[in-house]
Design an enzyme around this catalytic site. Structure first.
Site, PDB file in Angstrom:
ATOM      1  N   CYS A   1      -5.399  17.864   7.043  1.00 41.69           N
ATOM      2  CA  CYS A   1      -5.940  17.147   5.899  1.00 41.69           C
ATOM      3  C   CYS A   1      -7.086  16.306   6.437  1.00 41.69           C
ATOM      4  CB  CYS A   1      -4.856  16.267   5.291  1.00 41.69           C
ATOM      5  SG  CYS A   1      -5.495  15.084   4.110  1.00 41.69           S
TER       6      CYS A   1
ATOM      7  N   CYS B   1      -7.024  -3.677  -6.717  1.00 47.60           N
ATOM      8  CA  CYS B   1      -7.099  -2.223  -6.547  1.00 47.60           C
ATOM      9  C   CYS B   1      -7.345  -1.551  -7.900  1.00 47.60           C
ATOM     10  CB  CYS B   1      -5.829  -1.691  -5.888  1.00 47.60           C
ATOM     11  SG  CYS B   1      -4.337  -2.116  -6.777  1.00 47.60           S
TER      12      CYS B   1
ATOM     13  N   TYR C   1       1.459 -12.160  -4.004  1.00 41.84           N
ATOM     14  CA  TYR C   1       1.596 -10.709  -3.811  1.00 41.84           C
ATOM     15  C   TYR C   1       1.261 -10.364  -2.354  1.00 41.84           C
ATOM     16  CZ  TYR C   1       0.796 -11.021  -8.891  1.00 41.84           C
ATOM     17  OH  TYR C   1       0.826 -11.364 -10.224  1.00 41.84           O
TER      18      TYR C   1
ATOM     19  N   GLN D   1      -1.329  -1.215   5.001  1.00 44.61           N
ATOM     20  CA  GLN D   1      -2.555  -0.639   4.427  1.00 44.61           C
ATOM     21  C   GLN D   1      -2.872   0.697   5.094  1.00 44.61           C
ATOM     22  OE1 GLN D   1      -4.496  -1.777   1.998  1.00 44.61           O
ATOM     23  NE2 GLN D   1      -3.736  -3.833   1.677  1.00 44.61           N
TER      24      GLN D   1
ATOM     25  N   CYS E   1     -13.319  20.307   2.510  1.00 47.52           N
ATOM     26  CA  CYS E   1     -11.926  20.750   2.591  1.00 47.52           C
ATOM     27  C   CYS E   1     -11.742  22.063   1.824  1.00 47.52           C
ATOM     28  CB  CYS E   1     -11.015  19.682   1.987  1.00 47.52           C
ATOM     29  SG  CYS E   1      -9.308  20.217   1.875  1.00 47.52           S
TER      30      CYS E   1
ATOM     31  N   ASP F   1      -3.491 -10.671  -4.690  1.00 49.59           N
ATOM     32  CA  ASP F   1      -3.719  -9.243  -4.400  1.00 49.59           C
ATOM     33  C   ASP F   1      -2.663  -8.441  -5.152  1.00 49.59           C
ATOM     34  OD1 ASP F   1      -4.310  -6.779  -3.349  1.00 49.59           O
ATOM     35  OD2 ASP F   1      -3.694  -7.234  -1.300  1.00 49.59           O
TER      36      ASP F   1
ATOM     37  N   GLU G   1       6.136 -12.763  -2.371  1.00 51.46           N
ATOM     38  CA  GLU G   1       6.185 -11.312  -2.560  1.00 51.46           C
ATOM     39  C   GLU G   1       7.554 -10.960  -3.133  1.00 51.46           C
ATOM     40  OE1 GLU G   1       4.546  -8.260  -1.946  1.00 51.46           O
ATOM     41  OE2 GLU G   1       6.498  -7.384  -2.404  1.00 51.46           O
TER      42      GLU G   1
ATOM     43  N   CYS H   1      -7.779  14.389  -3.306  1.00 55.82           N
ATOM     44  CA  CYS H   1      -9.141  13.857  -3.388  1.00 55.82           C
ATOM     45  C   CYS H   1      -9.760  14.299  -4.715  1.00 55.82           C
ATOM     46  CB  CYS H   1     -10.011  14.418  -2.265  1.00 55.82           C
ATOM     47  SG  CYS H   1      -9.526  13.916  -0.614  1.00 55.82           S
TER      48      CYS H   1
ATOM     49  N   CYS I   1      -5.493  20.821  -4.276  1.00 57.87           N
ATOM     50  CA  CYS I   1      -4.643  19.726  -3.796  1.00 57.87           C
ATOM     51  C   CYS I   1      -4.534  18.558  -4.766  1.00 57.87           C
ATOM     52  CB  CYS I   1      -5.153  19.264  -2.449  1.00 57.87           C
ATOM     53  SG  CYS I   1      -4.481  17.728  -1.849  1.00 57.87           S
TER      54      CYS I   1
HETATM   55  N1  SAH Z   1      -1.446  -8.269   0.069  1.00 59.85           N
HETATM   56  C1  SAH Z   1      -0.687  -7.177   0.614  1.00 59.85           C
HETATM   57  C2  SAH Z   1      -0.023  -6.261  -0.433  1.00 59.85           C
HETATM   58  C3  SAH Z   1      -0.700  -6.057  -1.727  1.00 59.85           C
HETATM   59  S1  SAH Z   1       0.028  -4.808  -2.732  1.00 59.85           S
HETATM   60  C4  SAH Z   1      -1.563  -6.365   1.554  1.00 59.85           C
HETATM   61  O1  SAH Z   1      -2.770  -6.502   1.555  1.00 59.85           O
HETATM   62  O2  SAH Z   1      -1.021  -5.582   2.335  1.00 59.85           O
HETATM   63  C5  SAH Z   1       0.770  -5.748  -4.029  1.00 59.85           C
HETATM   64  C6  SAH Z   1       2.108  -6.355  -3.657  1.00 59.85           C
HETATM   65  O3  SAH Z   1       2.596  -7.086  -4.781  1.00 59.85           O
HETATM   66  C7  SAH Z   1       3.202  -5.358  -3.331  1.00 59.85           C
HETATM   67  O4  SAH Z   1       3.696  -5.645  -2.048  1.00 59.85           O
HETATM   68  C8  SAH Z   1       4.280  -5.581  -4.424  1.00 59.85           C
HETATM   69  O5  SAH Z   1       5.583  -5.428  -3.940  1.00 59.85           O
HETATM   70  C9  SAH Z   1       4.013  -7.004  -4.815  1.00 59.85           C
HETATM   71  N2  SAH Z   1       4.430  -7.438  -6.172  1.00 59.85           N
HETATM   72  C10 SAH Z   1       4.450  -6.714  -7.309  1.00 59.85           C
HETATM   73  N3  SAH Z   1       4.784  -7.495  -8.358  1.00 59.85           N
HETATM   74  C11 SAH Z   1       4.970  -8.757  -7.876  1.00 59.85           C
HETATM   75  C12 SAH Z   1       5.307 -10.000  -8.464  1.00 59.85           C
HETATM   76  N4  SAH Z   1       5.516 -10.121  -9.767  1.00 59.85           N
HETATM   77  N5  SAH Z   1       5.389 -11.100  -7.664  1.00 59.85           N
HETATM   78  C13 SAH Z   1       5.174 -10.998  -6.335  1.00 59.85           C
HETATM   79  N6  SAH Z   1       4.856  -9.831  -5.711  1.00 59.85           N
HETATM   80  C14 SAH Z   1       4.752  -8.712  -6.469  1.00 59.85           C
END
Ligand code: SAH
Length: 460
Positions: free
Chosen positions: A162, A411, A315, A286, A75, A384, A336, A84, A81
């Protein structure tokens, strides 16, 4: 320790490691210097920019002894930027780096020495993977520019393409820029809080090839609206949806609260494996769907479902993992915190005619203990969480509930390691960890861990 170097010193160093931000790590008489673009094994001339008590920062002036893993970043605006951080490193090496990052924190933070960390699962073609672009609009010499904020500032740098973005999204931005200019739309100016067009957001369904164009404007009134819509609909290939989002506030946040469909449908669609998802202007999805499939397949394998299990997906966002798992489980409960995401999750369940899923809005650390009190007990728990990791109360509930398996999608390796330690102390054992590269050329590192309850080790 006090720094043995001071600002503006020029020193020769050797890089011994990469930091979790992708910078070269050098030691000068035991003192740590972080230098962006340095690669382990390289010797380099470095200018000291800033010193603090335990560590400092430098700028790479000249590489004296170049690593075999260094490449010319494809790039042309890589260094300006900031989107990356690893383009100067071969992709193969980026994958090695991400695995090591996970191994290091598991050992250092999690005190987990013998856990298998598999080689990072990367992409065959690690370019053009992002399905969403969010591009700020500005003005220069009477023209419109669209690009990115220069590293560390709010100056917009114009950019036509990009390399980690789907080409369809680049096309959207280029077309909108042209059309808006033709019809006299002014860019929004942060300083004066004047003008109209703030951001262009483009979304792309990789499987369906559907395109969504979102115009984020300061006010509802969009001059020449009809002509603009007509030209976008006629010139953007694959466009299915044109949406306006209105954000009247002085803020860095991209979206405002009001969204209206200008043309076409309010959603575009995409699929991951056999599951279909509706994507609206503001819903989270995603950004690398190809690797999402790789990640979810791994999560599914780690969940070890045979169709009889009750699964809790904490989550759950818009229910992506929940629906993926529901294909193989008896029942899935998703929780969530964002109400709109749960609405999307419910809609996505209907879209896929899945009736064995229930979604609830709330904090995972409150909702799951309440479920447990009501007698809902998971055989498999999937978490997650965002970067800060799981709430302690949730970890405690998992320890009390004793699911047979926990699948932890993370993550942020540092909080993953911290939370694994808590689960290990609570009677669980981490079996293996699989890093998956969701964000090539950046330092973001995603990993999924398989954790089992100690007592039923034998039957795993
Ligand atoms: N599993 C989903 C999103 C994961 S990202 C996927 O793969 O697409 C993490 C998520 O946790 C977000 O959507 C965020 O809004 C949520 N989150 C953050 N704090 C939280 C909590 N205390 N309880 C429940 N969800 C929560």
């Amino acid at each position: 320790m006090d720094a043995p170097v001071k600002k503006n010193d020029i020193v020769e160093v050797e890089f011994v490691d990469l930091s979790h931000e992708g910078a070269g790590v050098a030691r000068v008489e035991g003192y740590t210097l972080f230098v962006p673009y340095g690669i382990p094994g390289e010797k380099a001339k470095v200018k000291v920019l800033k010193t603090k008590k335990g560590f400092g920062f430098g700028k790479l002036l000249e590489v004296l002894d170049e690593s075999e893993h260094r490449i010319t970043p494809p790039c042309p605006i890589y260094d300006k930027c900031g989107g990356c951080q690893l383009q100067h490193l071969t992709y193969e090496r980026q994958l090695v780096y991400k695995r090591k990052l996970v191994q290091d924190v598991l050992e250092r933070i999690g005190h987990l020495k013998d856990v298998t960390v598999h080689p990072t699962l990367g992409m065959d073609d690690p370019w053009r993977y992002r399905n969403k672009a969010q591009v700020p609009i500005g003005e220069r010499e009477g023209g419109l520019i669209a690009g990115f904020y220069q590293k560390g500032s709010h100056e917009i740098i114009d950019m036509d393409e990009c390399l980690i973005q789907e080409e369809a999204n680049d096309t959207v931005v280029q077309q909108v820029k042209k059309i808006a200019l033709k019809y006299g739309i002014r860019a929004y100016d942060e300083r004066s809080h004047r003008g109209t067009l703030r951001h262009v957001v483009a979304k792309y369904g990789r499987q369906t090839k559907d395109v969504m164009v979102v115009l984020v404007t300061k006010q509802k009134d969009l001059p020449n609206r009809k002509n603009i819509i007509k030209e976008i609909s006629e010139t953007v290939p694959g466009v299915k949806s044109i949406v306006q989002n209105i954000n009247p506030k002085r803020t860095n946040v991209i979206f405002g609260n009001e969204t209206r469909v200008l043309w076409g449908t309010p959603y575009i669609y995409d699929t991951i494996g056999d599951v279909k998802f509706a994507i609206s202007a503001r819903s989270f999805y995603q950004v690398n769907p190809e690797q999402t499939k790789v990640l979810y397949d791994k999560a599914l394998a780690y969940a070890g479902l045979n169709g009889e299990e009750t699964v809790i997906d904490a989550y759950c966002g818009i229910g992506t993992i929940s629906l993926f798992l529901a294909q193989m489980a008896k029942k899935v409960y998703g929780v969530e915190i964002v109400p709109e995401a749960i609405e999307d999750a419910k809609r996505n369940a209907e879209l896929n005619e899945m009736t064995n899923v229930d979604f609830e809005v709330g904090e995972a650390e409150k909702v799951i203990p309440a479920w447990y009190d009501k007698g809902i007990k998971a055989d498999v728990m999937v978490v997650d969480p965002p970067r800060k990791g799981c709430d302690e109360a949730l970890l405690q509930t998992i320890i009390d509930m004793k699911p047979k398996r926990v699948v932890y999608v993370s993550c942020n390796p540092a909080t993953l390691a911290r939370d694994l330690k808590v689960l290990e102390e609570g009677g669980f054992m981490t079996k293996e960890v699989q890093p998956v590269d969701m964000f090539p050329h950046t330092t973001h590192c995603e990993a999924v861990a398989k954790i089992v309850l100690n007592s039923n080790d034998a039957e795993i």
